[in-house]
Design a protein around this motif. Structure first.
Motif, mmCIF file in Angstrom:
data_model
loop_
_atom_site.group_PDB
_atom_site.id
_atom_site.type_symbol
_atom_site.label_atom_id
_atom_site.label_comp_id
_atom_site.label_asym_id
_atom_site.label_seq_id
_atom_site.Cartn_x
_atom_site.Cartn_y
_atom_site.Cartn_z
ATOM 1 N N GLU A 296 0.821 -1.212 0.000
ATOM 2 C CA GLU A 296 0.000 0.000 0.000
ATOM 3 C C GLU A 296 0.861 1.271 0.000
ATOM 4 O OE1 GLU A 296 -2.723 -0.412 3.263
ATOM 5 O OE2 GLU A 296 -3.981 -1.831 2.177
ATOM 6 N N VAL A 297 1.968 1.220 -0.751
ATOM 7 C CA VAL A 297 2.787 2.394 -1.007
ATOM 8 C C VAL A 297 2.323 2.963 -2.344
ATOM 9 C CG1 VAL A 297 5.112 3.306 -1.369
ATOM 10 C CG2 VAL A 297 4.739 1.414 0.240
ATOM 11 N N ALA A 298 1.659 4.095 -2.335
ATOM 12 C CA ALA A 298 1.068 4.643 -3.555
ATOM 13 C C ALA A 298 2.154 5.148 -4.508
ATOM 14 C CB ALA A 298 0.115 5.778 -3.208
ATOM 15 N N PRO A 299 2.200 4.648 -5.751
ATOM 16 C CA PRO A 299 3.185 5.146 -6.726
ATOM 17 C C PRO A 299 2.928 6.612 -7.063
ATOM 18 C CG PRO A 299 2.139 3.098 -7.462
ATOM 19 C CD PRO A 299 1.346 3.600 -6.312
ATOM 20 N N ASP A 300 4.001 7.343 -7.370
ATOM 21 C CA ASP A 300 3.841 8.721 -7.827
ATOM 22 C C ASP A 300 4.131 8.793 -9.329
ATOM 23 O OD1 ASP A 300 6.576 8.426 -7.945
ATOM 24 O OD2 ASP A 300 7.041 9.976 -6.469
ATOM 25 N N VAL A 301 4.097 10.004 -9.881
ATOM 26 C CA VAL A 301 4.300 10.159 -11.317
ATOM 27 C C VAL A 301 5.694 9.676 -11.734
ATOM 28 C CG1 VAL A 301 4.463 11.831 -13.197
ATOM 29 C CG2 VAL A 301 2.657 12.060 -11.515
ATOM 30 N N VAL A 302 6.703 9.933 -10.892
ATOM 31 C CA VAL A 302 8.061 9.499 -11.222
ATOM 32 C C VAL A 302 8.118 7.976 -11.320
ATOM 33 C CG1 VAL A 302 10.457 9.439 -10.420
ATOM 34 C CG2 VAL A 302 9.132 11.540 -10.210
ATOM 35 N N THR A 303 7.487 7.289 -10.371
ATOM 36 C CA THR A 303 7.483 5.823 -10.386
ATOM 37 C C THR A 303 6.825 5.297 -11.650
ATOM 38 O OG1 THR A 303 7.270 5.873 -7.966
ATOM 39 C CG2 THR A 303 6.899 3.762 -9.061
ATOM 40 N N PHE A 304 5.651 5.842 -11.982
ATOM 41 C CA PHE A 304 4.968 5.397 -13.195
ATOM 42 C C PHE A 304 5.820 5.667 -14.437
ATOM 43 C CE2 PHE A 304 0.845 5.446 -10.823
ATOM 44 C CZ PHE A 304 0.437 4.168 -11.171
ATOM 45 N N THR A 305 6.473 6.826 -14.476
ATOM 46 C CA THR A 305 7.280 7.170 -15.647
ATOM 47 C C THR A 305 8.471 6.232 -15.786
ATOM 48 O OG1 THR A 305 6.652 9.474 -15.279
ATOM 49 C CG2 THR A 305 8.386 9.073 -16.879
ATOM 50 N N GLU A 306 9.098 5.905 -14.650
ATOM 51 C CA GLU A 306 10.207 4.943 -14.670
ATOM 52 C C GLU A 306 9.728 3.592 -15.208
ATOM 53 O OE1 GLU A 306 13.276 5.359 -14.326
ATOM 54 O OE2 GLU A 306 13.815 6.754 -12.730
#
Length: 224
Positions: A185-195
């Motif tokens: 339950e660690v919510a991804p951020d935009v950087v994570t999705f982009t990676e």
């Protein structure tokens, strides 16, 4: 005519949405996380930092103002300053060295500080993960060490580790880490999705890249 107009409107919206979707994917895969960072997001260091005194704040500010890498080390190793070096000062110095392009120096400083008994935090480990670059094995080693010390990985931890996987062509490991994030339950951020999207694009896994983009759109982080 009204029904036809409504259908035309829907088709137009879908076409615009598809173009926007494709454009974003192409940019994310070609430019990588720098695209997301360009949105004004903070650098991926994160971590819960321990309370710190005035001396630590002053040292951190001096390190941030340092014009050269050797000035960072000079501040850090000054005899008068050494007793005040904590995990926050260490992480700030590591980040500064990495900013100067000296990631190996940042990792040496990290290892030396551990040997001298400076207790690391999630923040310092996150900077070490960033400095690991494409060395996935080293990044995974730091990640395991973080957990063994009872520290909690955050979204920046996972973002940095997934970034190492992208650079090191370990797309499946990156996807496994994404699944682990969701389980924890660690919510991804935009950087994570982009990676993640960039890693899939680099590996030619375009269908998975599209699925991840859909996950991003379904979140509150959906791009314009």
């Amino acid at each position: 005519p009204a029904e036809e107009m409504a259908r035309t409107t829907r088709d137009t919206q879908m076409m615009v949405s598809s173009r926007s979707r494709l454009s974003w994917l192409v940019v994310a895969c070609c430019v990588g996380p720098s695209f997301a960072l360009g949105l004004g997001l903070p650098p991926p260091a994160g971590g819960r930092r321990s309370s710190r005194g005035t001396q630590q704040q002053e040292l951190a500010r001096e390190i941030k103002r340092a014009p050269h890498p050797q000035d960072v080390l000079r501040v850090l190793h000054d005899e008068a300053n050494e007793p005040h070096v904590d995990e926050y000062v260490l992480g700030t110095a590591m980040y500064a060295l990495r900013r100067f392009g000296d990631s190996p120096g940042a990792l040496r400083l990290f290892e030396q500080s551990l040997g001298r008994g400076v207790e690391p935090s999630t923040f310092t480990f996150n900077v070490a993960l960033l400095a690991a670059g494409r060395d996935v094995q080293k990044a995974l080693h730091y990640f395991r060490d973080l957990e063994q010390r009872g520290l909690t990985p955050d979204v920046f931890t996972y973002g940095a580790l997934i970034g190492a996987c992208r650079k090191g062509n370990r797309v499946q490991t990156a996807l496994d880490l994404y699944d682990e994030m969701l389980r924890r339950e660690v919510a991804p951020d935009v950087v994570t999705f982009t990676e993640l999207i960039a890693a899939c694009g680099k590996a030619g896994q375009w269908q998975k890249a599209l699925e991840l983009f859909d996950d991003l759109q379904a979140s509150s982080l959906a791009p314009d």
